[in-house]
Design a protein around this motif. Sequence first.
Motif, PDB file in Angstrom:
ATOM      1  N   VAL A 134      42.538  20.777  -6.356  1.00  0.00           N
ATOM      2  CA  VAL A 134      43.905  20.716  -5.844  1.00  0.00           C
ATOM      3  C   VAL A 134      44.848  20.082  -6.853  1.00  0.00           C
ATOM      4  O   VAL A 134      45.964  20.577  -7.091  1.00  0.00           O
ATOM      5  CB  VAL A 134      43.931  19.943  -4.508  1.00  0.00           C
ATOM      6  CG1 VAL A 134      45.374  19.745  -4.034  1.00  0.00           C
ATOM      7  CG2 VAL A 134      43.125  20.679  -3.451  1.00  0.00           C
ATOM      8  N   LYS A 135      44.429  18.983  -7.469  1.00  0.00           N
ATOM      9  CA  LYS A 135      45.288  18.291  -8.433  1.00  0.00           C
ATOM     10  C   LYS A 135      45.624  19.205  -9.612  1.00  0.00           C
ATOM     11  O   LYS A 135      46.780  19.252 -10.064  1.00  0.00           O
ATOM     12  CB  LYS A 135      44.596  17.019  -8.930  1.00  0.00           C
ATOM     13  CG  LYS A 135      44.506  15.910  -7.901  1.00  0.00           C
ATOM     14  CD  LYS A 135      45.874  15.354  -7.579  1.00  0.00           C
ATOM     15  CE  LYS A 135      45.780  14.180  -6.611  1.00  0.00           C
ATOM     16  NZ  LYS A 135      47.136  13.650  -6.266  1.00  0.00           N
ATOM     17  N   PHE A 136      44.635  19.912 -10.103  1.00  0.00           N
ATOM     18  CA  PHE A 136      44.855  20.824 -11.233  1.00  0.00           C
ATOM     19  C   PHE A 136      45.863  21.902 -10.858  1.00  0.00           C
ATOM     20  O   PHE A 136      46.789  22.200 -11.620  1.00  0.00           O
ATOM     21  CB  PHE A 136      43.528  21.447 -11.651  1.00  0.00           C
ATOM     22  CG  PHE A 136      43.661  22.547 -12.669  1.00  0.00           C
ATOM     23  CD1 PHE A 136      43.914  22.253 -13.996  1.00  0.00           C
ATOM     24  CD2 PHE A 136      43.548  23.880 -12.291  1.00  0.00           C
ATOM     25  CE1 PHE A 136      44.047  23.268 -14.939  1.00  0.00           C
ATOM     26  CE2 PHE A 136      43.666  24.898 -13.218  1.00  0.00           C
ATOM     27  CZ  PHE A 136      43.922  24.592 -14.550  1.00  0.00           C
ATOM     28  N   VAL A 137      45.692  22.504  -9.679  1.00  0.00           N
ATOM     29  CA  VAL A 137      46.613  23.549  -9.231  1.00  0.00           C
ATOM     30  C   VAL A 137      48.015  22.981  -9.059  1.00  0.00           C
ATOM     31  O   VAL A 137      49.009  23.600  -9.467  1.00  0.00           O
ATOM     32  CB  VAL A 137      46.109  24.173  -7.914  1.00  0.00           C
ATOM     33  CG1 VAL A 137      47.134  25.163  -7.360  1.00  0.00           C
ATOM     34  CG2 VAL A 137      44.780  24.876  -8.127  1.00  0.00           C
ATOM     35  N   GLU A 138      48.117  21.804  -8.458  1.00  0.00           N
ATOM     36  CA  GLU A 138      49.434  21.191  -8.230  1.00  0.00           C
ATOM     37  C   GLU A 138      50.140  20.891  -9.543  1.00  0.00           C
ATOM     38  O   GLU A 138      51.340  21.200  -9.704  1.00  0.00           O
ATOM     39  CB  GLU A 138      49.276  19.907  -7.414  1.00  0.00           C
ATOM     40  CG  GLU A 138      48.964  20.144  -5.950  1.00  0.00           C
ATOM     41  CD  GLU A 138      48.857  18.855  -5.176  1.00  0.00           C
ATOM     42  OE1 GLU A 138      49.047  18.877  -3.948  1.00  0.00           O
ATOM     43  OE2 GLU A 138      48.564  17.797  -5.797  1.00  0.00           O
ATOM     44  N   TYR A 139      49.434  20.284 -10.494  1.00  0.00           N
ATOM     45  CA  TYR A 139      50.050  19.939 -11.772  1.00  0.00           C
ATOM     46  C   TYR A 139      50.481  21.195 -12.538  1.00  0.00           C
ATOM     47  O   TYR A 139      51.577  21.244 -13.104  1.00  0.00           O
ATOM     48  CB  TYR A 139      49.077  19.121 -12.627  1.00  0.00           C
ATOM     49  CG  TYR A 139      48.877  17.712 -12.145  1.00  0.00           C
ATOM     50  CD1 TYR A 139      49.916  17.009 -11.545  1.00  0.00           C
ATOM     51  CD2 TYR A 139      47.647  17.062 -12.294  1.00  0.00           C
ATOM     52  CE1 TYR A 139      49.738  15.711 -11.098  1.00  0.00           C
ATOM     53  CE2 TYR A 139      47.459  15.769 -11.846  1.00  0.00           C
ATOM     54  CZ  TYR A 139      48.509  15.096 -11.249  1.00  0.00           C
ATOM     55  OH  TYR A 139      48.331  13.817 -10.810  1.00  0.00           O
ATOM     56  N   LEU A 140      49.609  22.207 -12.533  1.00  0.00           N
ATOM     57  CA  LEU A 140      49.937  23.417 -13.279  1.00  0.00           C
ATOM     58  C   LEU A 140      51.100  24.166 -12.628  1.00  0.00           C
ATOM     59  O   LEU A 140      51.994  24.659 -13.328  1.00  0.00           O
ATOM     60  CB  LEU A 140      48.709  24.316 -13.375  1.00  0.00           C
ATOM     61  CG  LEU A 140      48.656  25.242 -14.600  1.00  0.00           C
ATOM     62  CD1 LEU A 140      48.853  24.452 -15.889  1.00  0.00           C
ATOM     63  CD2 LEU A 140      47.324  25.982 -14.647  1.00  0.00           C
TER      64      LEU A 140
END
Length: 275
Positions: free
Chosen positions: A169-175
């Motif tokens: 989730v964090k990766f998707v949110e940041y990207l």
Amino acid sequence: MEILQYTFFRNALAGSLLIAVACGIAGTYVVSRRLVFISGGITHASFGGLGLGFYLNVNPFPTALGFALLSAFGVGWMNKSYRVREDSAIAAIWSLGMAVGAICIGMTKGYTPNLSSYLFGNILTITRSDLVWAAIFALVLCLFFIVMHREIIYTAFDRDFASTQGIPVKFVEYLMTAFIAVTIVLSIRLAGIMLLMSLLTVPQMTVNLFTPDFRRIVWGSILLGFLACLTGLFSSYFLQIPTGASITVVLLFCFLSAKGILFFLKKRGGDKITG
């Protein structure tokens, strides 16, 4: 149709399509995650980068992109590190970006060229190099959406459930936050800082009236955004009015018309049941 003989107008048409694709994907995520206020803060904070670019006498787009990325991630950093409320952090970054931009423009010697085109949009000034960068970004964003569409949809609607499914989730949110920032900066030429949010939200809101499906909203908002850009371009040419403002008016007209039609059909259906 002799206007199509002009290179600047063909560039504007190509730029409208590319920006409609980027805004369709990024804007659907913005509306689904209810990040409209954050996106507005990023948009206005990028004005600080534009002003800095004018002051340094360099291309203002890299500096605007830097301000947009810093503001996008700065909101989350202030919220987590200093426990500042998210809306307060957005307001602070929003105001800081506009203030820095105004100071830098005030300190710039001589006349600031094309400032109104950045504030209110003028896609007729888009260049071939702008099209190349927009095409590369639109391609990267499309590929990312195709590969990660499941993860994006899960994160957009229920990040807690997405975490239980092993989705980063964090990766998707940041990207996606970075993609939103880049989309905003690339779209400034089209609608301007003051009117840009209409491209990121109104097509999605209009299509969402007819379907809740994420993918259909993406495709529908791309189509509606591009048609609105076409209508706005030709309207600005024949009526001699600002392009960004005409596109915004077309989008809002489509939304209000769709809302009115649905209300009429719902009322008519209710009257039939009552009768």
